[in-house]
Design a protein around this motif. Structure first.
Motif, PDB file in Angstrom:
ATOM      1  N   ALA A  23       0.842  -1.194   0.000  1.00  0.00           N
ATOM      2  CA  ALA A  23       0.000   0.000   0.000  1.00  0.00           C
ATOM      3  C   ALA A  23       0.876   1.242   0.000  1.00  0.00           C
ATOM      4  O   ALA A  23       1.757   1.385   0.853  1.00  0.00           O
ATOM      5  CB  ALA A  23      -0.917  -0.006   1.211  1.00  0.00           C
ATOM      6  N   ALA A  24       0.630   2.118  -0.951  1.00  0.00           N
ATOM      7  CA  ALA A  24       1.404   3.346  -1.073  1.00  0.00           C
ATOM      8  C   ALA A  24       0.604   4.530  -0.541  1.00  0.00           C
ATOM      9  O   ALA A  24      -0.604   4.610  -0.735  1.00  0.00           O
ATOM     10  CB  ALA A  24       1.784   3.580  -2.523  1.00  0.00           C
ATOM     11  N   SER A  25       1.308   5.444   0.108  1.00  0.00           N
ATOM     12  CA  SER A  25       0.677   6.668   0.588  1.00  0.00           C
ATOM     13  C   SER A  25       1.664   7.820   0.455  1.00  0.00           C
ATOM     14  O   SER A  25       2.852   7.612   0.223  1.00  0.00           O
ATOM     15  CB  SER A  25       0.221   6.513   2.046  1.00  0.00           C
ATOM     16  N   ILE A  52       3.670  -1.050 -15.410  1.00  0.00           N
ATOM     17  CA  ILE A  52       3.860   0.360 -15.697  1.00  0.00           C
ATOM     18  C   ILE A  52       2.510   1.066 -15.774  1.00  0.00           C
ATOM     19  O   ILE A  52       1.457   0.416 -15.712  1.00  0.00           O
ATOM     20  CB  ILE A  52       4.665   0.562 -16.989  1.00  0.00           C
ATOM     21  N   ALA A  53       2.554   2.368 -15.924  1.00  0.00           N
ATOM     22  CA  ALA A  53       1.347   3.182 -15.830  1.00  0.00           C
ATOM     23  C   ALA A  53       0.265   2.736 -16.802  1.00  0.00           C
ATOM     24  O   ALA A  53      -0.917   2.757 -16.479  1.00  0.00           O
ATOM     25  CB  ALA A  53       1.701   4.644 -16.055  1.00  0.00           C
ATOM     26  N   GLY A  54       0.645   2.304 -17.979  1.00  0.00           N
ATOM     27  CA  GLY A  54      -0.348   1.895 -18.964  1.00  0.00           C
ATOM     28  C   GLY A  54      -0.925   0.515 -18.726  1.00  0.00           C
ATOM     29  O   GLY A  54      -1.873   0.094 -19.409  1.00  0.00           O
ATOM     30  N   ASP A  72      -4.406  -1.875  -7.775  1.00  0.00           N
ATOM     31  CA  ASP A  72      -5.696  -1.237  -7.542  1.00  0.00           C
ATOM     32  C   ASP A  72      -5.416   0.257  -7.441  1.00  0.00           C
ATOM     33  O   ASP A  72      -4.921   0.728  -6.411  1.00  0.00           O
ATOM     34  CB  ASP A  72      -6.331  -1.785  -6.258  1.00  0.00           C
ATOM     35  N   ASN A  73      -5.708   0.974  -8.500  1.00  0.00           N
ATOM     36  CA  ASN A  73      -5.379   2.404  -8.526  1.00  0.00           C
ATOM     37  C   ASN A  73      -6.138   3.189  -7.459  1.00  0.00           C
ATOM     38  O   ASN A  73      -5.613   4.136  -6.891  1.00  0.00           O
ATOM     39  CB  ASN A  73      -5.673   2.984  -9.906  1.00  0.00           C
ATOM     40  N   ALA A  74      -7.358   2.780  -7.195  1.00  0.00           N
ATOM     41  CA  ALA A  74      -8.160   3.495  -6.195  1.00  0.00           C
ATOM     42  C   ALA A  74      -7.557   3.378  -4.805  1.00  0.00           C
ATOM     43  O   ALA A  74      -7.686   4.277  -3.979  1.00  0.00           O
ATOM     44  CB  ALA A  74      -9.589   2.968  -6.201  1.00  0.00           C
TER      45      ALA A  74
END
Length: 116
Positions: A23-25, A52-54, A72-74
């Motif tokens: 988990a990133a913050s 990667i981003a795409g 999970d981008n959200a």
């Protein structure tokens, strides 16, 4: 700054499965890459899987067909599903995130031990 918290490591028998989470913050803007690396005793840190981003994913040859990376981008979370684990997968697994502003950030690592 980016903070990364990993979880999901542990001890498993060969052939078993584990799922790692990271988990990133913090300054999570313009994420370019999220991924997993690992380092076994006496060995250099190596890339395991990145996304990667795409959405394109790449895997180390040694884990293709067994590991799956997803995000999970959200939730700003990246996962590593590891199936059919082998003793040679034993290592400390590190999560990394690369953003345009902060560059590379690393988690503290989580131990994965696979017994034969």
């Amino acid at each position: 700054q980016v903070q990364l918290v990993e979880s999901g490591g542990g001890l498993v028998q060969a052939g078993g499965s584990l799922r790692l989470s990271c988990a990133a913050s913090g300054s999570i803007f313009s994420v370019k890459l999220m991924g997993w690396y690992r380092q076994a005793p006496g060995k250099q840190r190596e890339s395991v899987a990145v996304i990667i981003a795409g959405g394109t994913t790449t895997y180390a040859d040694s884990v293709k067909g067994r590991f799956t990376i997803s995000r999970d981008n959200a939730k700003n979370t990246v996962y590593l599903q590891m199936n059919n684990l082998k003793p040679e997968d034993t290592a400390v697994y590190y999560c990394t995130v690369v953003t345009s502003k902060e560059g590379s950030s690393w988690g503290q690592g989580t131990q994965v031990t696979v017994s034969s």
